[in-house]
Design a protein around this motif. Structure first.
Motif, short mmCIF file in Angstrom:
data_model
loop_
_atom_site.label_atom_id
_atom_site.label_comp_id
_atom_site.label_asym_id
_atom_site.label_seq_id
_atom_site.Cartn_x
_atom_site.Cartn_y
_atom_site.Cartn_z
N GLU A 90 0.84 -1.21 0.00
CA GLU A 90 0.00 0.00 0.00
C GLU A 90 0.87 1.25 0.00
O GLU A 90 0.53 2.24 -0.66
N LEU A 91 1.98 1.22 0.71
CA LEU A 91 2.89 2.37 0.71
C LEU A 91 3.47 2.60 -0.67
O LEU A 91 3.59 3.74 -1.12
N LYS A 92 3.84 1.53 -1.36
CA LYS A 92 4.37 1.65 -2.72
C LYS A 92 3.32 2.23 -3.66
O LYS A 92 3.62 3.07 -4.50
N GLU A 93 2.07 1.79 -3.52
CA GLU A 93 0.99 2.31 -4.36
C GLU A 93 0.74 3.79 -4.07
O GLU A 93 0.56 4.59 -5.00
N LEU A 94 0.76 4.16 -2.80
CA LEU A 94 0.57 5.56 -2.43
C LEU A 94 1.72 6.41 -2.97
O LEU A 94 1.50 7.48 -3.54
N GLU A 95 2.93 5.93 -2.83
CA GLU A 95 4.10 6.66 -3.33
C GLU A 95 4.00 6.85 -4.84
O GLU A 95 4.23 7.94 -5.36
N SER A 96 3.64 5.80 -5.57
CA SER A 96 3.48 5.89 -7.02
C SER A 96 2.40 6.89 -7.40
O SER A 96 2.59 7.70 -8.31
N PHE A 97 1.29 6.84 -6.69
CA PHE A 97 0.20 7.78 -6.96
C PHE A 97 0.65 9.22 -6.77
O PHE A 97 0.41 10.08 -7.60
N LEU A 98 1.33 9.49 -5.66
CA LEU A 98 1.77 10.85 -5.36
C LEU A 98 2.82 11.34 -6.35
O LEU A 98 2.81 12.51 -6.76
N LEU A 99 3.72 10.46 -6.76
CA LEU A 99 4.77 10.87 -7.70
C LEU A 99 4.24 11.07 -9.11
O LEU A 99 4.82 11.84 -9.88
N LEU A 100 3.13 10.43 -9.44
CA LEU A 100 2.56 10.56 -10.78
C LEU A 100 1.44 11.59 -10.85
O LEU A 100 0.90 11.85 -11.92
N ALA A 101 1.11 12.19 -9.72
CA ALA A 101 0.02 13.16 -9.68
C ALA A 101 0.39 14.41 -10.48
O ALA A 101 1.57 14.74 -10.64
N PRO A 102 -0.60 15.11 -11.00
CA PRO A 102 -0.32 16.33 -11.75
C PRO A 102 0.33 17.39 -10.86
O PRO A 102 0.10 17.43 -9.66
N THR A 103 1.14 18.22 -11.47
CA THR A 103 1.80 19.30 -10.75
C THR A 103 1.50 20.62 -11.45
O THR A 103 1.05 20.65 -12.60
N PHE A 104 1.75 21.72 -10.76
CA PHE A 104 1.55 23.04 -11.35
C PHE A 104 2.71 23.37 -12.28
O PHE A 104 3.86 23.05 -12.00
#
Length: 55
Positions: free
Chosen positions: A13-27
């Motif tokens: 779950e930590l790996k999935e959360l990390e992947s999600f946060l790193l792939l999230a859109p940025t400004f």
């Protein structure tokens, strides 16, 4: 130094959360500049701390 906090996630779950946060859109830089310009304009409009608004 690395600190690990147990918040109830397993390693997967930590790996999935990390992947999600790193792939999230940025400004973009242009969007950040617009945000900063708007924030400065709003701060000029707001009353300063300690000042009272006359009604």
């Amino acid at each position: 130094m690395q600190v690990q906090v147990d918040i109830g996630f397993d390693n997967n779950e930590l790996k999935e959360l990390e992947s999600f946060l790193l792939l999230a859109p940025t400004f973009s830089d242009k969007q950040i500049a617009t945000i900063n310009k708007t924030r400065k304009a709003i701060n000029k409009w707001r009353p300063q701390k300690g000042s009272r608004v006359k009604l």
